[in-house]
Design a protein around this motif. Structure first.
Motif, short mmCIF file in Angstrom:
data_model
loop_
_atom_site.label_atom_id
_atom_site.label_comp_id
_atom_site.label_asym_id
_atom_site.label_seq_id
_atom_site.Cartn_x
_atom_site.Cartn_y
_atom_site.Cartn_z
N VAL A 190 36.09 35.92 40.17
CA VAL A 190 35.48 37.04 40.88
C VAL A 190 35.59 36.74 42.37
CG1 VAL A 190 33.41 38.42 41.28
CG2 VAL A 190 33.87 37.48 39.00
N GLY A 191 35.99 37.74 43.13
CA GLY A 191 36.15 37.52 44.56
C GLY A 191 35.55 38.63 45.38
N TRP A 192 35.23 38.27 46.60
CA TRP A 192 34.84 39.26 47.61
C TRP A 192 36.01 39.41 48.58
CZ3 TRP A 192 30.72 42.40 47.75
CH2 TRP A 192 29.63 42.10 46.92
N HIS A 193 36.41 40.65 48.79
CA HIS A 193 37.47 40.99 49.70
C HIS A 193 36.88 41.91 50.77
CE1 HIS A 193 40.83 39.74 46.89
NE2 HIS A 193 39.76 39.71 46.11
N SER B 13 25.61 41.79 46.96
CA SER B 13 25.54 41.59 45.52
C SER B 13 26.58 42.45 44.82
CB SER B 13 24.15 41.95 44.99
OG SER B 13 23.16 41.11 45.55
N CYS B 14 27.15 41.90 43.78
CA CYS B 14 28.12 42.62 42.95
C CYS B 14 27.59 42.56 41.51
CB CYS B 14 29.49 41.96 43.03
SG CYS B 14 30.71 42.63 41.87
N VAL C 133 37.94 37.05 51.01
CA VAL C 133 36.94 36.34 51.81
C VAL C 133 36.44 35.11 51.06
CG1 VAL C 133 34.64 36.51 52.82
CG2 VAL C 133 36.21 38.45 52.96
N ALA C 134 36.11 35.29 49.80
CA ALA C 134 35.57 34.18 49.00
C ALA C 134 35.81 34.48 47.53
CB ALA C 134 34.09 33.99 49.25
N GLY C 135 35.98 33.44 46.74
CA GLY C 135 36.20 33.61 45.31
C GLY C 135 35.53 32.50 44.53
N ILE C 136 35.26 32.80 43.26
CA ILE C 136 34.69 31.80 42.37
C ILE C 136 35.34 31.98 41.00
CG2 ILE C 136 32.71 33.29 41.79
CD1 ILE C 136 31.03 30.67 41.61
N ASN C 137 35.82 30.87 40.41
CA ASN C 137 36.49 31.01 39.13
C ASN C 137 35.53 30.70 37.98
OD1 ASN C 137 36.35 28.20 38.85
ND2 ASN C 137 38.50 27.89 39.40
N SER C 138 36.05 30.79 36.77
CA SER C 138 35.20 30.64 35.60
C SER C 138 34.56 29.26 35.53
CB SER C 138 36.01 30.91 34.33
OG SER C 138 37.13 30.05 34.27
N GLY C 139 35.21 28.27 36.13
CA GLY C 139 34.66 26.92 36.12
C GLY C 139 33.66 26.67 37.23
N GLY C 140 33.50 27.66 38.10
CA GLY C 140 32.55 27.51 39.19
C GLY C 140 33.16 27.02 40.50
N THR C 141 34.45 26.80 40.51
CA THR C 141 35.11 26.37 41.74
C THR C 141 35.20 27.54 42.71
OG1 THR C 141 36.44 24.74 40.56
CG2 THR C 141 37.22 25.40 42.73
N TYR D 63 33.32 45.66 52.36
CA TYR D 63 33.42 44.51 51.47
C TYR D 63 33.49 44.99 50.03
CZ TYR D 63 32.60 41.22 55.25
OH TYR D 63 32.73 40.47 56.39
N TYR D 64 34.49 44.48 49.32
CA TYR D 64 34.73 44.87 47.94
C TYR D 64 34.62 43.66 47.02
CZ TYR D 64 36.99 48.98 50.06
OH TYR D 64 37.27 50.11 50.78
N CYS D 65 34.10 43.92 45.85
CA CYS D 65 34.06 42.91 44.80
C CYS D 65 35.23 43.17 43.84
CB CYS D 65 32.73 43.05 44.06
SG CYS D 65 32.52 41.93 42.67
N LYS D 66 35.91 42.12 43.43
CA LYS D 66 37.01 42.24 42.49
C LYS D 66 36.87 41.18 41.41
CE LYS D 66 41.22 40.59 43.09
NZ LYS D 66 41.58 39.95 41.81
N ALA D 67 37.09 41.59 40.18
CA ALA D 67 37.03 40.67 39.05
C ALA D 67 38.33 40.73 38.26
CB ALA D 67 35.85 41.01 38.14
N LEU D 68 38.76 39.58 37.81
CA LEU D 68 39.97 39.46 36.98
C LEU D 68 39.56 39.02 35.60
CD1 LEU D 68 43.11 39.31 36.74
CD2 LEU D 68 42.89 36.90 37.37
#
Length: 116
Positions: free
Chosen positions: A34-37, A21-22, A48-56, A93-98
């Motif tokens: 937002v991505g997990w690295h 969880s982030c 590793v995985a990412g999700i954009n503002s539109g949910g993709t 594992y790191y969480c990153k947000a743009l």
């Protein structure tokens, strides 16, 4: 100042599951993505995985079909469900947000160790 706090890491046997969880200090839907690295010892940090503002969502080939990223707006949290874990998934594992001003925010990381 945006803060990201990861949790959920730990030690698990190969084939097991973990849910990371982030928790963000602001609405996760406000981020561009937002991505997990992850970073394993001696290796470069990788997405590793990412999700954009539109949910993709998008995933690294190595985790497709095993990991799922999702957002929980009620808790300002982004999750990473990890199933069928392998020893090679061992990493921090790191969480990153743009944000919309192109500024990146990183969490402190959480250790995931998968034993064989």
């Amino acid at each position: 100042q945006v803060q990201l706090v990861e949790s959920g890491g730990g030690l698990v046997q190969a084939g097991g599951s973990l849910r990371l969880s982030c928790a963000a200090s602001t609405n996760v839907f406000s981020f561009v993505n937002v991505g997990w690295h992850r970073q394993a010892p001696g290796k470069q940090r990788e997405l590793v995985a990412g999700i954009n503002s539109g949910g993709t969502t998008n995933y690294a080939d190595s985790v497709k079909g095993r990991f799922t990223i999702s957002r929980d707006s009620t808790k300002n949290t982004v999750h990473l469900q990890m199933n069928s874990l392998k020893p090679e998934d061992t990493a921090i594992y790191y969480c990153k947000a743009l944000d919309i001003w192109a500024k990146n925010y990183w969490g402190q990381g959480t250790q995931v160790t998968v034993s064989s």
